[in-house]
Design a protein around this motif. Structure first.
Motif, short mmCIF file in Angstrom:
data_model
loop_
_atom_site.label_atom_id
_atom_site.label_comp_id
_atom_site.label_asym_id
_atom_site.label_seq_id
_atom_site.Cartn_x
_atom_site.Cartn_y
_atom_site.Cartn_z
N GLY A 1 -9.08 -6.23 4.62
CA GLY A 1 -9.07 -5.14 3.65
C GLY A 1 -7.90 -5.22 2.70
O GLY A 1 -6.79 -5.58 3.09
N LYS B 1 2.11 -7.20 9.47
CA LYS B 1 1.14 -6.11 9.43
C LYS B 1 0.61 -5.75 10.81
O LYS B 1 -0.31 -4.97 10.94
CB LYS B 1 -0.02 -6.49 8.50
N THR C 1 0.24 -3.91 14.10
CA THR C 1 0.57 -2.51 14.40
C THR C 1 0.51 -2.19 15.89
O THR C 1 0.39 -1.03 16.27
CB THR C 1 -0.41 -1.57 13.68
N PRO D 1 5.11 3.69 17.70
CA PRO D 1 5.84 4.01 16.49
C PRO D 1 7.24 4.57 16.77
O PRO D 1 7.50 5.06 17.87
CB PRO D 1 4.97 5.08 15.80
N ARG E 1 4.90 -0.95 13.54
CA ARG E 1 5.13 -2.35 13.14
C ARG E 1 6.60 -2.69 13.35
O ARG E 1 7.47 -1.81 13.22
CB ARG E 1 4.75 -2.55 11.66
N GLU F 1 -5.85 5.18 18.86
CA GLU F 1 -4.62 4.69 18.22
C GLU F 1 -4.34 5.48 16.94
O GLU F 1 -3.19 5.85 16.66
CB GLU F 1 -4.73 3.19 17.87
N VAL G 1 -2.01 7.00 3.48
CA VAL G 1 -1.69 5.58 3.28
C VAL G 1 -1.31 4.94 4.62
O VAL G 1 -1.72 3.81 4.91
CB VAL G 1 -0.57 5.42 2.23
N ASP G 2 -0.58 5.66 5.45
CA ASP G 2 -0.25 5.13 6.79
C ASP G 2 -1.52 4.94 7.62
O ASP G 2 -1.70 3.92 8.29
CB ASP G 2 0.68 6.10 7.54
N LYS H 1 -0.99 7.59 16.61
CA LYS H 1 0.06 7.18 15.68
C LYS H 1 0.08 8.03 14.40
O LYS H 1 1.13 8.48 13.97
CB LYS H 1 -0.11 5.71 15.31
N GLN I 1 -3.39 1.89 6.54
CA GLN I 1 -2.80 0.62 7.00
C GLN I 1 -3.19 0.34 8.45
O GLN I 1 -3.38 -0.82 8.83
CB GLN I 1 -1.28 0.67 6.84
N LEU I 2 -3.29 1.39 9.24
CA LEU I 2 -3.74 1.20 10.63
C LEU I 2 -5.20 0.73 10.65
O LEU I 2 -5.56 -0.17 11.41
CB LEU I 2 -3.61 2.51 11.41
N GLU J 1 0.42 11.73 15.51
CA GLU J 1 1.37 11.88 16.62
C GLU J 1 0.72 12.63 17.79
O GLU J 1 1.31 13.52 18.41
CB GLU J 1 2.65 12.57 16.14
N GLN K 1 -3.77 9.13 -2.29
CA GLN K 1 -2.36 9.13 -1.91
C GLN K 1 -1.91 10.55 -1.61
O GLN K 1 -1.14 11.15 -2.37
CB GLN K 1 -1.51 8.54 -3.03
N LEU L 1 -5.88 -2.71 0.13
CA LEU L 1 -5.76 -1.27 -0.08
C LEU L 1 -5.78 -0.91 -1.56
O LEU L 1 -5.06 -1.52 -2.36
CB LEU L 1 -4.44 -0.80 0.55
N ARG M 1 -8.95 -6.09 10.70
CA ARG M 1 -8.58 -7.50 10.63
C ARG M 1 -8.99 -8.22 11.93
O ARG M 1 -9.33 -9.40 11.92
CB ARG M 1 -7.08 -7.64 10.38
N ILE N 1 -6.76 -0.92 8.32
CA ILE N 1 -6.79 -2.32 7.85
C ILE N 1 -6.42 -3.26 9.01
O ILE N 1 -7.07 -4.29 9.23
CB ILE N 1 -5.86 -2.51 6.64
N ALA N 2 -5.38 -2.89 9.75
CA ALA N 2 -4.94 -3.74 10.87
C ALA N 2 -6.04 -3.83 11.94
O ALA N 2 -6.27 -4.89 12.52
CB ALA N 2 -3.66 -3.18 11.47
N GLN O 1 -2.52 -1.77 -8.30
CA GLN O 1 -1.45 -2.23 -7.41
C GLN O 1 -1.76 -3.59 -6.82
O GLN O 1 -2.76 -3.74 -6.11
CB GLN O 1 -1.29 -1.23 -6.26
N THR P 1 -5.14 2.47 -3.77
CA THR P 1 -4.74 3.87 -3.68
C THR P 1 -5.14 4.63 -4.95
O THR P 1 -5.15 4.08 -6.04
CB THR P 1 -3.22 4.00 -3.46
N GLN Q 1 6.68 3.77 11.30
CA GLN Q 1 5.87 4.96 11.60
C GLN Q 1 4.49 4.64 12.14
O GLN Q 1 3.84 5.51 12.73
CB GLN Q 1 5.77 5.85 10.35
N ILE Q 2 4.01 3.40 11.95
CA ILE Q 2 2.71 3.08 12.54
C ILE Q 2 2.82 1.94 13.55
O ILE Q 2 1.84 1.28 13.86
CB ILE Q 2 1.63 2.78 11.47
N PRO R 1 1.04 -3.25 -2.90
CA PRO R 1 0.25 -2.34 -2.05
C PRO R 1 1.05 -1.95 -0.80
O PRO R 1 1.85 -2.74 -0.31
CB PRO R 1 -0.97 -3.18 -1.67
N PRO R 2 0.83 -0.73 -0.30
CA PRO R 2 1.68 -0.21 0.77
C PRO R 2 1.71 -1.06 2.03
O PRO R 2 2.70 -1.03 2.76
CB PRO R 2 1.07 1.16 1.08
N ASP R 3 0.63 -1.81 2.31
CA ASP R 3 0.68 -2.59 3.55
C ASP R 3 1.44 -3.90 3.40
O ASP R 3 1.75 -4.55 4.38
CB ASP R 3 -0.73 -2.84 4.09
#
Lengths: 531, 281
Positions: free
Chosen positions: A400, B43, B45, B49, B66, A310, A383-384, A314, A387-388, A317, A378, A402, A394, A390-391, B137, A404, B63-64, B223-225
């Motif tokens: 988690g 959140k 995902t 995308p 969501r 994944e 960062v993207d 993602k 987030q993946l 790409e 950063q 984040l 979970r 962290i998801a 943040q 930065t 982009q991821i 935070p970004p998420d």
């Protein structure tokens, strides 16, 4: 008559075409190459730092003893060393240096500079995450035999030593500059023997080099200078590429397909866009010295839960090789077959079994789940990616948050072990030897062993494979090592995959060949600009 | 019936304010019922995308992978949380500061106003950025940064009203009747500053939402998420040509929220201002 005219016209055309090609391909002098760095280097000591931007900022300023040939990036060639010899037992390398080489401040270069540089890099007290970390396990001593001869004595014969010394991080600095400043951090300490002089560093804005008029290779460089704009963040970098503000995108971070398409649409035939592996592995680190990842069960839980496919699909790409510690495309048979890798825990699809086991491991130690801080620099699209991650975590009860970091601050924090988890960090290889990734990441003394994990079995396999001169036996050792890391699943550095991506070259940029690592090929000594 | 009539009169006299009120009510409704309204977790995902808007994903995916609609819906909750919390606490603290120092007067008042001057002298976004850099943040740190921006403004504004109120004869009468200073402040001065307080609250919520979005847009806010509209805009700019919906929907959400809150705030200010009250309708 008409036929004759036609024949003459055809003949003229036939002559004109090669003449035009020759004129176009003949290197031209002049012009400034506009390039970019993904972040602000801050410190400039190429011996002491590890971010790519530090190497980029100083690449054209310094020379090495050896380097990867700009004309054939798969071959090692002499740089400051005119030639070199190896003793029959494979333990002594003698480098014969070029004569009449001058430092950019006018002083003469000699073997004393080489000795001073490598003594510094090999000093056990000196933290050198790139060149020093690679050479310390190999080199016993460096001696200046005479003013133009240097001898390296190895602890044991190691086949990849020339590759290690050709690393773009193993640059030779001036003894008098090291004595004067104590380090190479300041812009005024950037005195090298390379094709370009260090001209200017505006923090956060631009780094400039200018042509060295008395470079030791007569007739080079062709360019008057190089400007490196410090462009932070994908949108800024892509906007600069689309506007024609930068002429070459050859280093990390690679463009994703959608970004490359945007640049192609904007620049059309003015640019060549190409897909290229940059010898870089995408890792997730867990700090083995801090809770909860001082517990091998928790490290294994994360190892099992991370969905590499994944992340590659993602975040990159699809431009990458998921799960592998070694990429067969880059190191051939030294890499485990990808079919075997795909069946290992954590990599195998579907994820249900691995997720169930991971959740069980987390519940065993943290029945209500656990909150952790997940650090990320950063830069690029980290960062993207984070987030993946962290998801994904979970799903097994790891929650988690984040945190930065600005690029240089992140490296400083990671180096001090001030983190629980680094969601993503690409590690570029310094050379093209299969052992590089293990010396960079997985050995106890590796320069990027941010996980601070010490695994005697892995260290033993890494050391044995490095010293093995029989290719088949070496392959077997690396296979055993990869299987060990991939199946034990308790490593602190999860190999998510090998990074590939898209790059571009403005068609005016000539004499440039993409290198096999992201650190090489950045001196631009033979690069020139077509009109 | 009377309430319905009052509402009808308000709508007739303040059509723009009414439109603003409707937007704000919808915004609050979306924020409160976000878990029920959002089709997916903010959140989560699990999707491909860059999917364009469709029946399955009315605002596309990011982009991821969501669901953008779910993040816009949850973003309303985050924006309102930041806006309301920071403004209610900030304006309340500022109002108390202004009233007390205005009543006390003299050197304490003058000294405290120099503190207000120095805080107001700093450009707001720079001050907020510095604070976020120092604090790190998080959504609650955005609230803290906003508090520091809002408290001095509210203190200065409410103090100016309190200075005139304290000169009114009823204050003198209360003191002559033996009321304590605390009682005078609480029972006589504060209630007379209430209109200004309400106007400050309504006009500053949109300001706080914009500052939060700005901080998140430059990567220094939530935070970004977290599903912040400003953060979604930042992520969207990376693919603005290929996936314009990533900036369109959070951008529209910010604009609508700010527009609605400003319209409502203006209407309340007009109602509270006796000089403007007669000219309306």
């Amino acid at each position: 008559m008409k036929t004759r005219v036609r024949l003459i016209a055809l003949l003229c055309a036939a002559l004109a075409v090669p003449a035009a090609v020759t004129a176009q391909d003949r290197p031209r002098y002049g012009g400034v190459l506009n390039w970019f760095d993904y972040g602000d280097p801050g410190r400039l000591d190429v011996h002491a730092e590890s971010p790519l931007v530090v190497q980029q900022a100083t690449a054209g300023v310094y020379s090495g003893l050896l380097h990867w040939d700009p004309d054939d990036p798969s071959k090692i060639a002499g740089d400051l060393a005119e030639r070199w010899t190896v003793s029959p037992d494979g333990k002594t390398y003698t480098f014969h240096l070029r004569k009449n080489v001058k430092w950019h401040d006018g002083q003469s270069f000699s073997s004393a500079d080489v000795k001073a540089s490598f003594d510094r890099l090999l000093n056990p007290e000196f933290k050198s995450p790139k060149c020093g970390a690679a050479l310390k396990p190999l080199v016993a001593s460096v001696e200046a035999v005479d003013a133009s001869t240097v001898q390296f004595t190895l602890k044991a014969p190691v086949s990849y030593f020339p590759g290690a010394i050709a690393s773009a991080w193993c640059r030779v600095a001036a003894k008098h500059i090291l004595e004067k400043y104590g380090d190479l951090n300041r812009p005024e300490a950037q005195v090298g023997t390379g094709p370009f002089k260090f001209k200017k560093y505006d923090r956060g804005s631009v780094i400039e080099w200018e042509k060295t008029k008395d470079y030791f290779i007569p007739g080079l460089p062709y360019l008057d200078g190089v400007k490196q704009y410090i462009l932070v963040g994908g949108p800024t970098q892509v906007a600069a590429a689309k506007a024609g503000r930068i002429m070459l995108w050859d280093a990390w971070p690679p463009m994703r397909k959608t970004q490359a398409d945007e640049v192609k649409t904007a620049r059309g035939d003015e640019v060549d866009i190409y897909r290229w592996p940059i010898n870089t592995i995408f890792l997730l680190y867990m700090n083995s010295k801090r809770a909860p990842f001082d517990n091998p069960d928790m490290r294994r839980a994360v190892f099992l839960a991370i969905d590499r496919q994944e992340l590659i699909t993602k975040a990159l790409e699809g431009a990458g090789v998921p799960c592998a510690i070694l990429d067969p495309k880059l190191v051939g048979e030294f890499a485990l077959p990808l079919e075997e890798v795909a069946k290992t825990p954590g990599c195998r699809q579907a994820k249900d079994t691995d997720l169930a086991e991971a959740e069980k491991l987390v519940k065993k130690h943290h029945p209500n789940g656990i909150d952790i801080e997940i650090a990320v620099r950063q830069v690029g699209n980290y960062v993207d990616r984070a987030q993946l991650v962290i998801a994904q975590l979970r799903k097994i009860g790891i929650r988690g948050t984040l945190k930065t970091h600005e690029s240089a601050a992140g490296y400083a924090s990671f180096g001090k072990g001030d983190f629980q988890m680094i969601a993503t960090q690409d590690r570029a290889m310094d050379g093209i030897d299969p052992g590089d990734v293990f010396h960079v990441v997985y050995h106890t003394n590796a320069g990027s062993n941010y996980a601070q994990l010490s695994d005697p079995k892995a260290d033993d396999l890494i050391d044995r494979a490095a010293k093995e001169t029989n290719k088949n036996k070496r392959t077997q050792l690396y296979h055993e090592l990869q299987r060990y890391i991939l199946t034990s699943g308790t490593t602190g550095a999860v190999p998510v995959g090998w990074v590939e991506g898209f790059f571009f070259r403005d068609k005016k940029v000539r004499g440039y060949k993409p290198a096999l690592t992201t650190y090489d090929g950045n001196t631009f000594m033979k690069t020139w600009l077509a009109p | 019936m009377d309430e319905a009539g009052a509402l009808a009169r308000f709508a007739q006299r303040q059509p723009l304010g009414t439109a603003g009120a409707v937007i704000v009510v919808v915004l609050v409704g979306v924020a409160v019922f976000a878990p029920q309204l959002a089709p997916h977790g903010p959140k989560e995902t699990g999707f491909a995308p860059y999917l364009p808007p469709s029946a399955q994903f009315p605002m596309g995916t990011d982009q991821i992978g969501r669901d953008v609609l779910s993040r816009v819906v949850w973003g309303a909750r985050l924006s309102l949380y930041v806006g309301l919390t920071s403004v209610l606490i900030g304006v309340t603290l500022g109002a108390l500061w202004g009233v007390v120092t205005a009543y006390v007067g003299g050197a304490p008042d003058s000294g405290s106003q120099r503190v207000v001057d120095s805080l107001m002298a700093l450009p707001p976004i720079i001050l907020a950025l510095a604070l976020m850099a120092a604090l790190g943040q998080s959504v609650n740190n955005v609230v803290l940064a906003l508090l520091l921006l809002l408290v001095p403004t509210a203190a200065r504004t409410v103090r100016s009203v309190a200075l005139s109120v304290k000169e009114f004869p009823f204050v003198e009468a209360a003191l002559a009747a033996g009321c304590s200073h605390t009682r005078v402040i609480v029972r006589h001065i504060l209630p007379n500053c209430l209109a200004t307080y309400i106007v400050l609250v309504t006009t500053n919520v949109s300001y706080a939402i914009v500052v939060e979005a700005s901080l998140s847009f430059i990567g220094a806010g939530a935070p970004p998420d977290e599903p912040s509209w400003g953060g979604m805009l930042t992520a969207g700019t990376q693919a603005i040509e290929n996936a314009p919906w990533l900036v369109l929907f959070p951008g529209v959400a910010i604009s609508l929220a700010v527009f609605g809150l400003n319209l409502l705030g203006d209407a309340i200010r007009d109602l509270a201002d006796p000089r403007l009250r007669g000219g309306l309708g």
